[in-house]
Design an enzyme around this catalytic site. Structure first.
Site, PDB file in Angstrom:
ATOM      1  N   ASP A   1      45.258  11.765  69.582  1.00  0.00           N
ATOM      2  CA  ASP A   1      46.062  12.015  70.777  1.00  0.00           C
ATOM      3  C   ASP A   1      46.883  10.777  71.128  1.00  0.00           C
ATOM      4  O   ASP A   1      46.479   9.647  70.847  1.00  0.00           O
ATOM      5  CB  ASP A   1      45.167  12.373  71.966  1.00  0.00           C
TER       6      ASP A   1
ATOM      7  N   ARG B   1      51.972  16.571  65.766  1.00  0.00           N
ATOM      8  CA  ARG B   1      52.061  17.403  66.971  1.00  0.00           C
ATOM      9  C   ARG B   1      53.176  16.850  67.850  1.00  0.00           C
ATOM     10  O   ARG B   1      53.154  15.680  68.240  1.00  0.00           O
ATOM     11  CB  ARG B   1      50.747  17.390  67.748  1.00  0.00           C
TER      12      ARG B   1
END
Length: 306
Positions: free
Chosen positions: A132, A182
């Site tokens: 992340d 992502r």
């Protein structure tokens, strides 16, 4: 000012107790967080996988300030991955990891060592890890750790945030074959010097970044709930001749479940981002503090499934 109020509330044990006992809060938590325990995460994952969705799991608790907390987070991911494999939920389910939860803010080497252990466990379980991304001050550090991890675990995923001015260049550098990226819009409060401030500018950047990734040789993961961005993603896939197996959509747990089902029904891979853990209060409050407009976002999500 609203952001300051929310941040102050996030540090108040009295407000936490008040919020935790409110009926509305329980509805919000059940909608957006899988639960507190590992078993809750597995139960949510099983339901989503049975519905034809892929999953990425995030163990909440990025405010790590001691080596002991970082080690506990690492151990939870190792336990989770072992249980996912035992339940036959990999490779449909992967994990998302915040380096700050593994010690990044006080010991980058410790964070790398912990992330490497998680990547090794994921590999043994037949799945992978996505790192992340957090606020812009950690971007270089996170990408550096990503580069080191990919030497032994090349499927380790990256996250890039379209609202950062640097992201187009990062997309070009990370669009090589086998690179999982992502792309999200970004939710942290960032200064104008490093990030676009208006919705229009962020949307335009998202499309530019999407074009770079979709035209490259990597594996784009389009993280968005925005109907326009989803439609553009479908169009870009046709334009660049990308079949459904060569990219995916990603959305948050509890947000637009009917749209997730629609896309999956049309043959796209749709991965649901599932947070779990007993740090749900801090998680929700930080999401609201990062962008107070999320108050409206979460409110709409509670009354809309589309």
């Amino acid at each position: 000012m609203l952001r300051s109020v929310i941040l102050a509330a996030s540090r108040s044990s009295q407000v936490e107790r008040l919020v935790a006992t409110a009926p509305f809060t329980r509805d919000v938590v059940r909608r957006f967080v899988a639960g507190a325990a590992t078993d809750d995460a597995l139960r949510a994952t099983r339901g989503l996988v049975d519905d034809g969705l892929a999953v990425t799991l995030d163990h909440l608790g990025e405010d790590t300030v001691t080596p002991e907390q970082a080690t506990a987070t690492r151990d939870e991911y190792l336990r989770l991955l072992k249980m996912l494999a035992g339940a036959g939920l990999t490779p449909a389910a992967e994990v998302s990891v915040k380096l700050s939860a593994l010690g990044q803010l006080f010991d980058e080497q410790l964070a790398y060592d912990n992330a490497r252990a998680i990547c090794a466990a994921a590999d043994a379980a037949g799945t992978t890890v996505t790192l992340d991304m957090e606020d812009h001050t950690t971007t270089d550090s996170t990408l550096e750790v990503l580069g080191k991890l990919r030497k032994d675990f090349p499927s380790t995923g990256a996250v890039l945030q379209a609202y950062l001015r640097r992201t187009e260049l990062d997309c070009r550098e990370l669009s090589s074959a086998g690179s999982r990226v992502r792309l999200c819009k970004g939710a942290y409060k960032e200064p104008e010097s490093v990030a676009y401030q208006s919705t229009r500018e962020v949307d335009k950047s998202y499309v530019r970044c999407m074009n770079i990734l979709m035209s490259g040789d990597g594996y784009p993961m389009l993280a968005t709930h925005d109907p326009r961005m989803i439609a553009i993603g479908e169009d870009r896939a046709r334009w660049f001749d990308r079949g459904p197996e060569r990219f995916e959509f990603q959305m948050l747990y509890g947000i637009r479940p009917e749209e997730q089902a629609r896309l999956a029904g049309e043959g796209y891979t749709v991965r649901t981002y599932v947070p779990y853990g007993d740090e749900w209060y801090g998680y929700l409050m930080r999401r609201l503090a990062e962008r107070p407009a999320n108050l409206v976002f979460f409110g709409r999500a509670l009354i809309s499934k589309k």
